[in-house]
Scaffold this active site. Structure first.
Site, PDB file in Angstrom:
ATOM      1  N   LEU A  41      35.498  40.480  42.004  1.00 49.12           N
ATOM      2  CA  LEU A  41      36.241  40.877  40.812  1.00 49.12           C
ATOM      3  C   LEU A  41      35.298  41.744  39.986  1.00 49.12           C
ATOM      4  CD1 LEU A  41      37.984  37.601  39.566  1.00 49.12           C
ATOM      5  CD2 LEU A  41      39.100  39.640  40.452  1.00 49.12           C
ATOM      6  N   ASP A  42      35.796  42.826  39.477  1.00 43.58           N
ATOM      7  CA  ASP A  42      35.012  43.705  38.622  1.00 43.58           C
ATOM      8  C   ASP A  42      34.437  42.900  37.456  1.00 43.58           C
ATOM      9  OD1 ASP A  42      34.893  45.629  36.147  1.00 43.58           O
ATOM     10  OD2 ASP A  42      34.928  46.931  37.905  1.00 43.58           O
TER      11      ASP A  42
END
Length: 134
Positions: A46-47
């Protein structure tokens, strides 16, 4: 002579609600350290600007992480209309603004189908993606 494994032999999947500003690897390392786990892995990045559920596989559960990587995923998001930034995300410097007050909910709902289903994404300028070593 084999090396003695470091950490506890703990098995399972922890569903972590990853906060913003943590990378997926930061989250993994914190969980691994907290549980003193000998083996751990996450099921997709996930960013750092994204919050959300990040499954962390511990011990024997790491054997199924590849299956979870390929699983269908659903994303919810918030966005700011009328701003363009140097990085293509919320952390960049705003380089352009446009009025957006005239945009209605119906306008947004009309174009949403273009962003549904299988999509080819263009990574942001400051993505972790590398091409030809750059």
């Amino acid at each position: 002579m084999s090396k003695k494994p470091r950490g506890r032999a703990i098995n399972g999947i922890l569903l972590l609600d990853k906060p913003i500003h943590w990378s997926s690897n930061d989250a993994l390392q914190k969980v691994k350290r907290l549980y003193q786990a000998a083996k751990a892995g996450h099921t997709g990045s996930l960013d750092p600007l994204a919050s959300g559920m990040l499954p962390i596989c511990l011990g024997e559960a790491t054997k199924i992480s590849a299956y979870l990587l390929d699983a269908d995923k659903t994303y919810r998001f918030k966005c700011a209309l009328g701003k363009k930034t140097t990085t293509g995300d919320a952390e960049g410097e705003v380089t352009q603004t446009r009025p957006y007050e005239h945009v209605t909910r119906a306008d947004v709902e009309r174009i949403l189908p273009q962003f549904s289903g299988a999509l080819m994404q263009i990574p942001p300028m400051y993505s972790a993606l590398k091409k030809d070593g750059k």
